[in-house]
Design an enzyme around this catalytic site. Structure first.
Site, PDB file in Angstrom:
ATOM      1  N   ASN A   9      10.835  -1.844 -31.729  1.00 34.17           N
ATOM      2  CA  ASN A   9      10.147  -0.847 -30.901  1.00 34.17           C
ATOM      3  C   ASN A   9       9.877   0.344 -31.810  1.00 34.17           C
ATOM      4  OD1 ASN A   9       9.270   1.072 -29.128  1.00 34.17           O
ATOM      5  ND2 ASN A   9      11.190   1.232 -27.964  1.00 34.17           N
ATOM      6  N   LYS A  11       8.211   2.896 -31.216  1.00 40.47           N
ATOM      7  CA  LYS A  11       8.097   4.168 -30.487  1.00 40.47           C
ATOM      8  C   LYS A  11       6.876   4.950 -30.999  1.00 40.47           C
ATOM      9  CE  LYS A  11      13.010   3.897 -29.630  1.00 40.47           C
ATOM     10  NZ  LYS A  11      14.276   4.563 -29.381  1.00 40.47           N
ATOM     11  N   HIS A  94      11.452   1.473 -20.597  1.00 35.67           N
ATOM     12  CA  HIS A  94      12.345   2.013 -21.632  1.00 35.67           C
ATOM     13  C   HIS A  94      12.971   3.315 -21.127  1.00 35.67           C
ATOM     14  CE1 HIS A  94      13.791   3.706 -25.380  1.00 35.67           C
ATOM     15  NE2 HIS A  94      13.761   2.473 -25.857  1.00 35.67           N
ATOM     16  N   GLU A  96      13.438   6.050 -22.509  1.00 35.77           N
ATOM     17  CA  GLU A  96      12.681   7.260 -22.860  1.00 35.77           C
ATOM     18  C   GLU A  96      11.560   7.505 -21.859  1.00 35.77           C
ATOM     19  OE1 GLU A  96      12.031   6.118 -26.911  1.00 35.77           O
ATOM     20  OE2 GLU A  96      14.161   6.416 -27.311  1.00 35.77           O
ATOM     21  N   GLU A 166      19.955  -1.682 -22.968  1.00 40.42           N
ATOM     22  CA  GLU A 166      20.022  -0.564 -23.904  1.00 40.42           C
ATOM     23  C   GLU A 166      20.816   0.580 -23.287  1.00 40.42           C
ATOM     24  OE1 GLU A 166      16.512  -0.782 -26.900  1.00 40.42           O
ATOM     25  OE2 GLU A 166      15.954   0.511 -25.247  1.00 40.42           O
ATOM     26  N   GLY A 172      19.399   5.731 -30.767  1.00 43.82           N
ATOM     27  CA  GLY A 172      19.086   6.758 -31.761  1.00 43.82           C
ATOM     28  C   GLY A 172      20.259   7.651 -32.126  1.00 43.82           C
ATOM     29  N   SER A 212      20.901   1.630 -31.606  1.00 42.55           N
ATOM     30  CA  SER A 212      21.472   1.780 -32.951  1.00 42.55           C
ATOM     31  C   SER A 212      21.862   0.450 -33.584  1.00 42.55           C
ATOM     32  CB  SER A 212      22.673   2.744 -32.923  1.00 42.55           C
ATOM     33  OG  SER A 212      22.255   4.029 -32.523  1.00 42.55           O
ATOM     34  N   GLY A 233      15.009   0.114 -32.661  1.00 43.69           N
ATOM     35  CA  GLY A 233      14.176   1.303 -32.856  1.00 43.69           C
ATOM     36  C   GLY A 233      14.111   1.665 -34.332  1.00 43.69           C
ATOM     37  N   GLY A 234      14.901   2.645 -34.726  1.00 46.57           N
ATOM     38  CA  GLY A 234      14.868   3.200 -36.083  1.00 46.57           C
ATOM     39  C   GLY A 234      14.841   2.150 -37.193  1.00 46.57           C
TER      40      GLY A 234
HETATM   41  P1  13P Z   1      17.448   2.828 -31.977  1.00 44.79           P
HETATM   42  O1  13P Z   1      17.567   1.450 -32.593  1.00 44.79           O
HETATM   43  O2  13P Z   1      16.701   3.787 -32.836  1.00 44.79           O
HETATM   44  O3  13P Z   1      18.762   3.321 -31.489  1.00 44.79           O
HETATM   45  O4  13P Z   1      16.518   2.644 -30.684  1.00 44.79           O
HETATM   46  C1  13P Z   1      16.820   1.630 -29.782  1.00 44.79           C
HETATM   47  C2  13P Z   1      15.718   1.552 -28.797  1.00 44.79           C
HETATM   48  O5  13P Z   1      15.527   2.434 -27.979  1.00 44.79           O
HETATM   49  C3  13P Z   1      14.847   0.384 -28.853  1.00 44.79           C
HETATM   50  O6  13P Z   1      14.022   0.325 -27.745  1.00 44.79           O
END
Ligand code: 13P
Length: 254
Positions: A9, A11, A94, A96, A166, A172, A212, A233-234
């Site tokens: 993802n 983002k 999600h 967010e 999640e 994050g 994470s 994510g990251g």
């Molecule tokens: P991180 O891997 O950056 O923690 O993000 C997870 C996420 O929200 C994937 O949708």
């Protein structure tokens, strides 16, 4: 057996030019993956990504979809717009979006229905906040998000969905859920699906962990029996890290 699925993802990261650069690095690194590989890129990168991912083993995903076919919904995107770009997967609900953009269980449900009826594979995100976890509401929150999120969705369609568990406090933050906690909670989510549908269906639905997840903890997480993949994510923004997560999945599940 459930085929593991590792999805990035991205983002709100990577311009179209940066997308090209990242995918050029990623494509050769994951070409022999046994796990299903997906990248969910920003809308402005869909065209570039779609061209580059043709004849590769990487599936293209988006990060949202509107529930209407078309119309006066400024800033939204429709399923047919995504399909025309070669999109196969779409992240829905999600945390967010729930936290910053007023997404509710009801709007999540409408988006999931639209995705399924258009032939897109929804990646439905659920998970508790830190506050909810501390007050012992984890299961209740996941049950509510699943029950409403999957309302009016047939058993046949439910089998096509990917669920991403999640925990919001792990996103994050570098604070990954422990392997045991993630596996247990995902096991409970599977039990909920079993009550909502049937044991057979619950055993078919793939449930990812997200929060994470990185090249270091992926082996341990993917070794757990209930965890069928990751929503990253990251670490999905670096070709090397993302490909190591895919290798971890391959080595644990095949
Ligand atoms: P991180 O891997 O950056 O923690 O993000 C997870 C996420 O929200 C994937 O949708």
């Amino acid at each position: 057996m459930r085929r593991p699925i590792i999805a990035g993802n991205w983002k709100m990261n990577k311009t179209a030019a940066e997308t090209k650069e990242l995918l050029e690095q990623l494509i050769p690194k994951v070409k022999d993956a046994k796990s299903e590989v997906v990248v969910c890129v920003p809308y402005t990168s869909l065209h570039t990504a779609s061209q580059m991912l043709k004849n590769t083993n990487i599936g293209l995903g988006a990060q949202n979809v509107h529930w209407s076919d078309k119309g006066a919904f400024t800033g939204e995107i429709s399923a047919s717009m995504l399909l025309e770009m070669g999109v196969k997967y779409v992240i829905i609900g999600h945390s967010e979006r729930r936290q910053y953009f007023g997404e509710t269980d009801q709007t999540v449900n409408k988006r999931v229905i639209q995705a399924l009826s258009s032939g897109l594979t929804p990646i439905l995100c659920v998970g508790e906040t830190e506050q909810e976890r501390l007050s012992g509401q984890t299961d209740e929150v996941n049950r509510r998000q699943l029950t409403i999120g999957l309302q009016d969705i047939s058993e046949e369609d439910a089998q096509k969905i990917v669920i991403a568990y999640e925990p919001v406090w792990a996103i994050g933050t570098g604070r990954t859920a422990t392997e045991k906690d993630a596996d247990e909670t995902i096991g409970k989510i599977r039990e909920m699906l079993s009550v909502m549908y049937s044991r057979d269906t619950a055993l078919k639905i793939r449930i990812q962990y997200g929060g994470s997840m990185n090249s270091k903890n992926a082996q341990g997480l993917m070794a757990m029996p209930q965890i069928d993949g990751g929503l990253i994510g990251g670490a999905s923004l670096k070709a090397e890290d993302f490909s190591l997560i895919i290798k971890a999945s391959d080595s644990q599940k095949f």
